[in-house]
Enzyme design. Structure first.
Site, PDB file in Angstrom:
ATOM      1  N   HIS A 173      41.368 -78.607 -95.690  1.00 33.19           N
ATOM      2  CA  HIS A 173      42.251 -79.308 -96.624  1.00 33.19           C
ATOM      3  C   HIS A 173      43.038 -78.298 -97.452  1.00 33.19           C
ATOM      4  O   HIS A 173      42.642 -77.139 -97.601  1.00 33.19           O
ATOM      5  CB  HIS A 173      41.434 -80.197 -97.557  1.00 33.19           C
ATOM      6  CG  HIS A 173      40.844 -81.391 -96.882  1.00 33.19           C
ATOM      7  ND1 HIS A 173      40.317 -82.445 -97.590  1.00 33.19           N
ATOM      8  CD2 HIS A 173      40.697 -81.701 -95.574  1.00 33.19           C
ATOM      9  CE1 HIS A 173      39.864 -83.361 -96.741  1.00 33.19           C
ATOM     10  NE2 HIS A 173      40.079 -82.929 -95.518  1.00 33.19           N
ATOM     11  N   GLU A 223      43.398 -77.974-100.646  1.00 31.14           N
ATOM     12  CA  GLU A 223      42.650 -77.406-101.760  1.00 31.14           C
ATOM     13  C   GLU A 223      41.718 -76.293-101.291  1.00 31.14           C
ATOM     14  O   GLU A 223      41.609 -75.253-101.952  1.00 31.14           O
ATOM     15  CB  GLU A 223      41.796 -78.487-102.455  1.00 31.14           C
ATOM     16  CG  GLU A 223      42.595 -79.628-103.032  1.00 31.14           C
ATOM     17  CD  GLU A 223      42.722 -80.830-102.107  1.00 31.14           C
ATOM     18  OE1 GLU A 223      42.708 -81.963-102.619  1.00 31.14           O
ATOM     19  OE2 GLU A 223      42.828 -80.634-100.875  1.00 31.14           O
ATOM     20  N   CYS A 253      39.816 -85.312-102.453  1.00 27.64           N
ATOM     21  CA  CYS A 253      38.728 -86.097-101.863  1.00 27.64           C
ATOM     22  C   CYS A 253      37.408 -85.595-102.453  1.00 27.64           C
ATOM     23  O   CYS A 253      37.378 -84.619-103.213  1.00 27.64           O
ATOM     24  CB  CYS A 253      38.735 -85.940-100.337  1.00 27.64           C
ATOM     25  SG  CYS A 253      38.235 -84.284 -99.782  1.00 27.64           S
ATOM     26  N   CYS A 311      36.670 -81.827-101.636  1.00 27.47           N
ATOM     27  CA  CYS A 311      37.449 -80.858-102.405  1.00 27.47           C
ATOM     28  C   CYS A 311      37.070 -80.877-103.887  1.00 27.47           C
ATOM     29  O   CYS A 311      37.034 -79.838-104.537  1.00 27.47           O
ATOM     30  CB  CYS A 311      38.934 -81.106-102.207  1.00 27.47           C
ATOM     31  SG  CYS A 311      39.445 -80.780-100.498  1.00 27.47           S
TER      32      CYS A 311
END
Length: 157
Positions: A65, A67, A95, A98
């Site tokens: 992701h 992040e 999410c 993260c």
């Protein structure tokens, strides 16, 4: 009752919008690569020390992701795993994975653009951030959300 702090400190609107636009530039890279268009940057003392965008398809890695990419880049830049006195700017609400990773970095602030109604951490478990992490949402939310909407509309054609 949630344990994280919604930011109520000094007005950082201009600075937050500036850095969110830079996170949006990262999200556009993901969009161009046919990745879900989420971008992130980590800022420390006014300088970008990490950036990232979704690479889950390209790397065939569900953990890639935006992040996570930005956290890794920031840690490499500063030569340490803790991101105290840093801010994460991310175009979409993190999410749970993260948000949990942000806990371990001990990041001082998280600023996100659009809310994520289905997979955003605040809808699932509001207690994932480090107790000292400040949270601010809704920065350039219309632009951040529009990029996601356009991406998924194009996918469904």
């Amino acid at each position: 009752m949630s344990f994280y702090n919604f930011e109520e400190q000094k007005d950082t609107t201009q600075e937050d919008e500036h850095f969110m636009r830079l996170a949006l530039n990262e999200a556009k890279k993901a969009y161009d690569a046919q990745e879900i268009p989420i971008g992130a940057i980590v800022v420390c003392q006014g300088k970008i020390i990490g950036r990232g965008y979704n690479l889950t398809e390209q790397l065939n890695d569900v953990t890639a992701h935006a992040e996570m990419q930005a956290f890794t880049a920031a840690a490499q830049t500063i030569g340490g795993k803790y991101l105290k006195d840093c801010t994460l700017y991310v175009t979409i609400e993190p999410c749970i994975m993260c948000a949990g990773a942000s806990y371990w970095t001990q990041i001082s602030r998280i600023v996100y653009g659009a809310s994520e109604e289905k997979r955003g951490f605040t809808k699932i478990n509001q207690n994932l951030l480090h107790p000292k992490t400040l949270l601010k949402g809704g920065v350039l939310s219309a632009e951040c959300g529009a990029l996601m909407t356009t991406f998924f509309l194009n996918k469904r054609k």
